[in-house]
Scaffold this motif. Structure first.
Motif, PDB file in Angstrom:
ATOM      1  N   ASN A   1      -0.069 -17.242  32.882  1.00 51.02           N
ATOM      2  CA  ASN A   1      -0.026 -16.412  31.672  1.00 51.02           C
ATOM      3  C   ASN A   1       1.354 -16.366  31.030  1.00 51.02           C
ATOM      4  OD1 ASN A   1      -2.798 -15.521  31.751  1.00 51.02           O
ATOM      5  ND2 ASN A   1      -2.240 -14.247  33.510  1.00 51.02           N
ATOM      6  N   HIS A   2       2.279 -17.188  31.511  1.00 50.16           N
ATOM      7  CA  HIS A   2       3.639 -17.119  30.966  1.00 50.16           C
ATOM      8  C   HIS A   2       3.681 -17.749  29.579  1.00 50.16           C
ATOM      9  CE1 HIS A   2       7.946 -16.882  30.697  1.00 50.16           C
ATOM     10  NE2 HIS A   2       8.003 -16.289  31.878  1.00 50.16           N
ATOM     11  N   LYS A   3       4.236 -17.014  28.641  1.00 47.18           N
ATOM     12  CA  LYS A   3       4.210 -17.430  27.233  1.00 47.18           C
ATOM     13  C   LYS A   3       5.201 -18.545  26.912  1.00 47.18           C
ATOM     14  CE  LYS A   3       2.610 -12.912  25.645  1.00 47.18           C
ATOM     15  NZ  LYS A   3       2.921 -11.709  24.817  1.00 47.18           N
ATOM     16  N   ALA A   4       6.192 -18.774  27.788  1.00 51.55           N
ATOM     17  CA  ALA A   4       7.179 -19.817  27.489  1.00 51.55           C
ATOM     18  C   ALA A   4       6.627 -21.219  27.729  1.00 51.55           C
ATOM     19  CB  ALA A   4       8.434 -19.614  28.342  1.00 51.55           C
ATOM     20  N   ILE A   5       5.606 -21.337  28.565  1.00 53.21           N
ATOM     21  CA  ILE A   5       5.106 -22.648  28.953  1.00 53.21           C
ATOM     22  C   ILE A   5       4.264 -23.253  27.830  1.00 53.21           C
ATOM     23  CG2 ILE A   5       3.672 -23.930  30.592  1.00 53.21           C
ATOM     24  CD1 ILE A   5       4.426 -21.818  32.690  1.00 53.21           C
ATOM     25  N   LEU A   6       4.677 -24.427  27.393  1.00 54.83           N
ATOM     26  CA  LEU A   6       3.896 -25.182  26.422  1.00 54.83           C
ATOM     27  C   LEU A   6       2.873 -26.066  27.128  1.00 54.83           C
ATOM     28  CD1 LEU A   6       3.407 -26.120  23.474  1.00 54.83           C
ATOM     29  CD2 LEU A   6       5.127 -27.906  23.896  1.00 54.83           C
ATOM     30  N   ALA A   7       3.307 -26.723  28.212  1.00 51.88           N
ATOM     31  CA  ALA A   7       2.408 -27.651  28.910  1.00 51.88           C
ATOM     32  C   ALA A   7       2.888 -27.874  30.334  1.00 51.88           C
ATOM     33  CB  ALA A   7       2.343 -28.987  28.174  1.00 51.88           C
ATOM     34  N   TRP A   8       1.933 -28.237  31.186  1.00 50.02           N
ATOM     35  CA  TRP A   8       2.228 -28.751  32.521  1.00 50.02           C
ATOM     36  C   TRP A   8       2.191 -30.274  32.445  1.00 50.02           C
ATOM     37  CZ3 TRP A   8       3.971 -25.063  35.505  1.00 50.02           C
ATOM     38  CH2 TRP A   8       3.434 -23.767  35.453  1.00 50.02           C
ATOM     39  N   ASP A   9       3.310 -30.893  32.770  1.00 50.40           N
ATOM     40  CA  ASP A   9       3.364 -32.353  32.894  1.00 50.40           C
ATOM     41  C   ASP A   9       3.144 -32.640  34.382  1.00 50.40           C
ATOM     42  OD1 ASP A   9       3.984 -35.024  33.064  1.00 50.40           O
ATOM     43  OD2 ASP A   9       5.854 -34.893  31.942  1.00 50.40           O
ATOM     44  N   LEU A  10       1.986 -33.187  34.711  1.00 54.44           N
ATOM     45  CA  LEU A  10       1.566 -33.228  36.115  1.00 54.44           C
ATOM     46  C   LEU A  10       2.406 -34.170  36.969  1.00 54.44           C
ATOM     47  CD1 LEU A  10      -2.310 -33.118  35.680  1.00 54.44           C
ATOM     48  CD2 LEU A  10      -0.665 -31.230  35.835  1.00 54.44           C
ATOM     49  N   LYS A  11       2.891 -35.259  36.390  1.00 54.30           N
ATOM     50  CA  LYS A  11       3.688 -36.203  37.191  1.00 54.30           C
ATOM     51  C   LYS A  11       4.529 -37.055  36.253  1.00 54.30           C
ATOM     52  CE  LYS A  11       4.945 -38.466  40.927  1.00 54.30           C
ATOM     53  NZ  LYS A  11       6.180 -38.999  40.319  1.00 54.30           N
ATOM     54  N   ASN A  12       5.796 -37.159  36.588  1.00 59.34           N
ATOM     55  CA  ASN A  12       6.706 -37.984  35.805  1.00 59.34           C
ATOM     56  C   ASN A  12       6.551 -39.458  36.173  1.00 59.34           C
ATOM     57  OD1 ASN A  12       9.066 -38.391  34.029  1.00 59.34           O
ATOM     58  ND2 ASN A  12      10.101 -38.976  35.926  1.00 59.34           N
ATOM     59  N   GLU A  13       6.166 -40.268  35.187  1.00 58.92           N
ATOM     60  CA  GLU A  13       6.105 -41.719  35.318  1.00 58.92           C
ATOM     61  C   GLU A  13       5.323 -42.179  36.553  1.00 58.92           C
ATOM     62  OE1 GLU A  13      10.188 -43.043  34.876  1.00 58.92           O
ATOM     63  OE2 GLU A  13      10.107 -42.713  32.701  1.00 58.92           O
ATOM     64  N   ALA A  14       4.133 -41.622  36.691  1.00 60.76           N
ATOM     65  CA  ALA A  14       3.284 -41.965  37.832  1.00 60.76           C
ATOM     66  C   ALA A  14       2.909 -43.436  37.856  1.00 60.76           C
ATOM     67  CB  ALA A  14       2.019 -41.107  37.811  1.00 60.76           C
ATOM     68  N   ASP A  15       2.874 -44.070  36.684  1.00 65.63           N
ATOM     69  CA  ASP A  15       2.495 -45.486  36.623  1.00 65.63           C
ATOM     70  C   ASP A  15       3.519 -46.402  37.293  1.00 65.63           C
ATOM     71  OD1 ASP A  15       3.930 -44.399  34.462  1.00 65.63           O
ATOM     72  OD2 ASP A  15       3.545 -46.134  33.206  1.00 65.63           O
ATOM     73  N   LEU A  16       4.760 -45.920  37.473  1.00 70.59           N
ATOM     74  CA  LEU A  16       5.744 -46.723  38.183  1.00 70.59           C
ATOM     75  C   LEU A  16       5.414 -46.842  39.669  1.00 70.59           C
ATOM     76  CD1 LEU A  16       9.144 -45.591  36.612  1.00 70.59           C
ATOM     77  CD2 LEU A  16       7.705 -47.537  36.003  1.00 70.59           C
TER      78      LEU A  16
END
Length: 355
Positions: A122-137
């Motif tokens: 419920n935190h208002k500052a969060i725009l999005a969860w990026d689940l994993k950085n550059e998982a394709d690497l």
């Protein structure tokens, strides 16, 4: 929420323009010696640059590797609270440096996901969860199917624990941005490749993803310019690159971007970048702010309306007058003088024999 290609906050269209962030003297590790005063000042600086979004990283191991460190959750709470106070949206990248996608590890990632999302759903500052950085690497070392199966699992669990925020995955390149796109709210990719290909690749992505917002989650150019190594770049060239990236985005009706990164770094981890100076040193100089706190030219183009700014032209001399080329010139002059000296000495010796 999103509607077709737009992001909305409080029913108003929101264009994410921002920066990837680590504190200047805590590159890749800001959670152990967490300094809220530094965070607050940096967020204020980001705000003053005219930016409205930051992307931060949650290392899987550092936050407990399934046994969540609640002290770290308190640090994250403090960061998000500061961002909310300054009206800066946050994209939180989860599971940084996960290195095991096997099913046996899924329960640990699930427990960590539940602990983080349940607290901050419920935190208002969060725009999005990026689940994993550059998982394709990780496809090459762990297998494409294994990585994608884990991501699908995490996507499903994320929607269960937090139905309130957007979900994305920060793919390492524009080609892979179509992966799992039907499952995500926001399509995110990184771009560090040949600028000449960017426009055509972006057009292709827009044609295939025409009903969701698209975010350029990382881009940038190092200003590392060495007397010993070639291919250095100047601050002027960095600014030129930022201008061209933004112009291409806007020409293709894409308005969401996050540059890499806020600061130049004095030191970066050996375990991530190794010890080879020609690989490690450039990573220290991607910032739009120097070590001494001075803003680079790129910060102006990053924050201002690109359609109202005059483009930077890179001349032939901008490309040639580099520290490395100066070294080459000095060496050529040195060897030329040595050759003349040797030639004169031989001539003098020959003349002595004749006499």
């Amino acid at each position: 929420h999103t509607r077709k290609k737009e992001i909305y906050i409080k029913d108003e269209i929101f264009y994410s323009k921002g920066i990837n962030y680590y504190p200047q003297y805590q590159a890749w590790d800001m959670w152990d010696d967490f300094e809220i005063e530094t965070i607050s000042k940096d967020l204020e600086m980001i705000k003053s640059l005219g930016l409205n979004t930051v992307r931060i990283f949650i290392p899987y191991g550092n936050f407990g590797k399934g046994h969540v460190d609640y002290k770290k959750l308190n640090h994250l709470q403090a960061f998000l609270d500061q961002a909310e106070n300054k009206e800066i949206a946050v994209i939180v990248t989860l599971f940084d440096f996960v290195n095991d996608y096997q099913i046996a590890n899924w329960s640990g990632t699930d427990r960590q996901l539940e602990a983080i999302l349940s607290r901050f759903k419920n935190h208002k500052a969060i725009l999005a969860w990026d689940l994993k950085n550059e998982a394709d690497l990780d496809f090459e070392y762990h297998g494409r199917d294994e990585v994608l199966d884990w991501l699908q699992f995490i996507i499903d669990r994320t929607y269960k624990y937090d139905p309130n925020h957007l979900i994305t995955i920060g793919w390492s390149n524009i080609k892979d941005a179509q992966l799992l796109s039907d499952e995500l709210d926001l399509i995110s990719y990184h771009f560090y490749h040949d600028m000449d290909k960017f426009d055509s690749q972006l057009k292709e992505l827009n044609e295939k993803i025409n009903n969701k917002p698209i975010l350029l989650g990382e881009f940038g150019m190092t200003t590392f310019n060495s007397y010993l190594f070639p291919f250095g770049r100047s601050e002027k060239e960095q600014a030129h690159h930022v201008y061209n990236i933004k112009k291409t985005l806007y020409d293709n009706d894409n308005h969401h971007f996050l540059a890499w990164t806020l600061y130049d770094f004095d030191d970066i981890p050996h375990d991530i970048f190794g010890f080879l100076p020609w690989k490690k040193r450039p990573q220290k100089n991607y910032g739009i702010i120097k070590l001494n706190g001075e803003k680079k030219m790129a910060s102006y183009f990053l924050s201002n309306n690109i359609n109202k700014t005059k483009p930077i032209e890179i001349s032939f001399w901008d490309k040639i007058l580099k520290p490395f080329h100066f070294t080459v010139l000095v060496l050529l002059i040195f060897f030329f003088l040595i050759a003349i000296f040797i030639r004169k000495k031989k001539k003098h010796k020959n003349n002595s024999h004749i006499n």
